[in-house]
Scaffold this motif. Sequence first.
Motif, mmCIF file in Angstrom:
data_model
loop_
_atom_site.group_PDB
_atom_site.id
_atom_site.type_symbol
_atom_site.label_atom_id
_atom_site.label_comp_id
_atom_site.label_asym_id
_atom_site.label_seq_id
_atom_site.Cartn_x
_atom_site.Cartn_y
_atom_site.Cartn_z
ATOM 1 N N PRO A 385 3.905 -10.132 -6.557
ATOM 2 C CA PRO A 385 3.373 -9.967 -7.916
ATOM 3 C C PRO A 385 1.985 -10.579 -8.090
ATOM 4 O O PRO A 385 1.212 -10.126 -8.942
ATOM 5 C CB PRO A 385 4.420 -10.672 -8.790
ATOM 6 N N GLU A 386 1.661 -11.605 -7.287
ATOM 7 C CA GLU A 386 0.335 -12.204 -7.383
ATOM 8 C C GLU A 386 -0.741 -11.226 -6.927
ATOM 9 O O GLU A 386 -1.849 -11.204 -7.478
ATOM 10 C CB GLU A 386 0.275 -13.484 -6.551
ATOM 11 N N GLN A 387 -0.396 -10.386 -5.925
ATOM 12 C CA GLN A 387 -1.352 -9.373 -5.476
ATOM 13 C C GLN A 387 -1.572 -8.334 -6.558
ATOM 14 O O GLN A 387 -2.705 -7.902 -6.808
ATOM 15 C CB GLN A 387 -0.848 -8.711 -4.189
ATOM 16 N N ILE A 388 -0.478 -7.922 -7.219
ATOM 17 C CA ILE A 388 -0.598 -6.972 -8.325
ATOM 18 C C ILE A 388 -1.461 -7.571 -9.438
ATOM 19 O O ILE A 388 -2.370 -6.916 -9.973
ATOM 20 C CB ILE A 388 0.797 -6.601 -8.874
ATOM 21 N N TYR A 389 -1.178 -8.830 -9.785
ATOM 22 C CA TYR A 389 -1.927 -9.488 -10.859
ATOM 23 C C TYR A 389 -3.411 -9.585 -10.518
ATOM 24 O O TYR A 389 -4.279 -9.332 -11.369
ATOM 25 C CB TYR A 389 -1.349 -10.876 -11.104
ATOM 26 N N TYR A 390 -3.688 -9.930 -9.241
ATOM 27 C CA TYR A 390 -5.092 -10.073 -8.826
ATOM 28 C C TYR A 390 -5.839 -8.752 -8.985
ATOM 29 O O TYR A 390 -6.948 -8.709 -9.541
ATOM 30 C CB TYR A 390 -5.164 -10.535 -7.371
ATOM 31 N N LEU A 391 -5.241 -7.661 -8.532
ATOM 32 C CA LEU A 391 -5.905 -6.362 -8.628
ATOM 33 C C LEU A 391 -6.045 -5.922 -10.086
ATOM 34 O O LEU A 391 -7.073 -5.370 -10.483
ATOM 35 C CB LEU A 391 -5.113 -5.320 -7.831
ATOM 36 N N MET A 392 -5.026 -6.176 -10.891
ATOM 37 C CA MET A 392 -5.111 -5.808 -12.298
ATOM 38 C C MET A 392 -6.178 -6.622 -13.023
ATOM 39 O O MET A 392 -6.836 -6.126 -13.948
ATOM 40 C CB MET A 392 -3.745 -6.001 -12.974
ATOM 41 N N SER A 393 -6.360 -7.876 -12.590
ATOM 42 C CA SER A 393 -7.396 -8.715 -13.208
ATOM 43 C C SER A 393 -8.792 -8.200 -12.901
ATOM 44 O O SER A 393 -9.758 -8.592 -13.562
ATOM 45 C CB SER A 393 -7.260 -10.160 -12.726
ATOM 46 N N ARG A 394 -8.880 -7.317 -11.910
ATOM 47 C CA ARG A 394 -10.169 -6.706 -11.569
ATOM 48 C C ARG A 394 -10.318 -5.322 -12.207
ATOM 49 O O ARG A 394 -11.160 -4.532 -11.808
ATOM 50 C CB ARG A 394 -10.332 -6.601 -10.038
ATOM 51 N N PRO A 397 -5.530 -0.400 -12.790
ATOM 52 C CA PRO A 397 -4.223 -0.191 -13.424
ATOM 53 C C PRO A 397 -3.076 -0.578 -12.494
ATOM 54 O O PRO A 397 -3.209 -0.524 -11.263
ATOM 55 C CB PRO A 397 -4.209 1.308 -13.733
ATOM 56 N N LYS A 398 -1.925 -0.925 -13.066
ATOM 57 C CA LYS A 398 -0.801 -1.411 -12.273
ATOM 58 C C LYS A 398 -0.349 -0.392 -11.227
ATOM 59 O O LYS A 398 -0.086 -0.737 -10.070
ATOM 60 C CB LYS A 398 0.364 -1.774 -13.192
ATOM 61 N N ALA A 399 -0.239 0.890 -11.634
ATOM 62 C CA ALA A 399 0.225 1.922 -10.701
ATOM 63 C C ALA A 399 -0.738 2.053 -9.521
ATOM 64 O O ALA A 399 -0.313 2.186 -8.363
ATOM 65 C CB ALA A 399 0.381 3.257 -11.407
ATOM 66 N N GLU A 400 -2.039 2.010 -9.809
ATOM 67 C CA GLU A 400 -3.028 2.110 -8.743
ATOM 68 C C GLU A 400 -3.002 0.871 -7.868
ATOM 69 O O GLU A 400 -3.167 0.948 -6.645
ATOM 70 C CB GLU A 400 -4.426 2.301 -9.352
ATOM 71 N N ALA A 401 -2.771 -0.290 -8.469
ATOM 72 C CA ALA A 401 -2.685 -1.530 -7.690
ATOM 73 C C ALA A 401 -1.522 -1.468 -6.705
ATOM 74 O O ALA A 401 -1.646 -1.854 -5.538
ATOM 75 C CB ALA A 401 -2.527 -2.718 -8.632
ATOM 76 N N GLN A 402 -0.386 -0.970 -7.193
ATOM 77 C CA GLN A 402 0.774 -0.845 -6.303
ATOM 78 C C GLN A 402 0.490 0.148 -5.179
ATOM 79 O O GLN A 402 0.866 -0.083 -4.028
ATOM 80 C CB GLN A 402 2.000 -0.409 -7.098
ATOM 81 N N ARG A 403 -0.184 1.247 -5.519
ATOM 82 C CA ARG A 403 -0.519 2.242 -4.498
ATOM 83 C C ARG A 403 -1.406 1.632 -3.419
ATOM 84 O O ARG A 403 -1.193 1.850 -2.224
ATOM 85 C CB ARG A 403 -1.231 3.430 -5.137
ATOM 86 N N LEU A 434 6.468 9.180 -2.981
ATOM 87 C CA LEU A 434 6.460 8.059 -3.901
ATOM 88 C C LEU A 434 5.966 8.445 -5.285
ATOM 89 O O LEU A 434 5.846 7.596 -6.174
ATOM 90 C CB LEU A 434 5.610 6.915 -3.333
ATOM 91 N N GLY A 435 5.613 9.752 -5.454
ATOM 92 C CA GLY A 435 5.213 10.235 -6.753
ATOM 93 C C GLY A 435 3.894 9.687 -7.220
ATOM 94 O O GLY A 435 3.689 9.413 -8.414
ATOM 95 N N GLN A 436 2.962 9.546 -6.252
ATOM 96 C CA GLN A 436 1.668 8.965 -6.590
ATOM 97 C C GLN A 436 0.572 9.997 -6.472
ATOM 98 O O GLN A 436 0.717 11.000 -5.821
ATOM 99 C CB GLN A 436 1.377 7.785 -5.677
#
Length: 436
Positions: A385-394, A397-403, A434-436
């Motif tokens: 989740p820290e990686q997701i948070y880091y990318l979102m802080s930049r 979007p969450k979906a793109e961060a996960q991708r 993965l529906g991306q």
Amino acid sequence: MSTQTILPVDPSRVIESFKAKQEPEWMIALRTEALELAAQLELPVLEKTRIDRWNLQSFGSYKQAASIGSVEELPEHAKSLLHDGEGNADNLLIQRDSSVVYENVSDELKHKGVIFTSLENALKEHSDLVKTYFMSVVAKDENRLTALHAALWSGGVFLYVPKNVEVKVPVQALFLAEDAEASFSPHVLIVAEANSSVTYVDNYAAAGNLGGLVQNGVVEVVVKSGATVNFASIHSMDESVTDLTYRRANVDNDGSIYWTVGEMNNGNVMSDTTSILKGNGSNSDAKVICVGTGEQKLNVTTRAIHFGKSSTSDMITRAVMRDGATAIINGITKIEKGATKANGQQTERVLMLSPKARGDANPILLIDEDDVKAGHAASVGQVNPEQIYYLMSRGIPKAEAQRLIIYGFLAPVVAEIPLEKVQQQLQSTVERKLGQ
């Protein structure tokens, strides 16, 4: 003491259907023996997977499909699976359900003595050659599945590369399942004579609801001294198909086998990719990518067995699991007594995208020789989740961060695949699944 099993097929009808095709007597005898074995043998015992609870009753029956004159007659989803994406028909074989419906081999390969044809056709035109190698790498009496395959296989591929011949362009096969009542058990047989080289690519796809159809396939690769075989395969069948596949290579002195496997099915999967390094200086490199969604179950094994001195193997498997999918990822390195200076390395990593998803990575080293190198690495975990948070802080979007995290996870495997078109196809298949 063996127990008699009620087979999912009618043995007499099976034999009669292949007699009607006028197969050689040795093949009819082999099929008959295999059916008898199938009634006595057990299903394979898989690590942490009860395959006996899977629905393995729908093997279908042999049905001859109509030939096609051009790849343009294929549905669009099938044409898109050809390696150049433009419907290239050179050095291509297409199987629909039980039979091969299209073959095209370039004059250049024919002049070099390369044989690339359906295994059924090779039985008629190169019977002695097929007899030498058929079910020589995967034995018909290993378990019930291999016995059933030996009895029921149809269509298939025979690729033979003569000594010292280098095939510079990939040859390709496309296997399509479209009829729920037709058998779908291709057999791929590749023989690379001494100091030859070839790249083989295939795709497995299914259309429509096939009602639990079982794809029970076998791949046998014979790599003679100094030869090199690049083998790439992507399976992307829907949840109505259960996919069971054994891939195995025998590798002689200084020979090399390079495996690239994409397990992108939506139904249950049993996959076993094995290299038997018989010769001194033989080499195996295996890269496997799996994506699990829904409630599917995957049991994926990659194995290297070292007999030859100074033989080397490297296995990398990466799995991404979503929803309630389950993956059992096995890596097995076996170094036999006498295989001095052998070097076997393996890595298995599983990334889970859902709290309900499950992934097990099982690295296994079996070492019977002292003067060797062997190593393994394995990990199972969820997206950080820290990686997701880091990318979102930049601002991502969450979906793109996960991708981005998923592709960063898969990139070390995909980037090393020697065929750019296979890289692209794997990436697009991952995105679609993965529906991306």
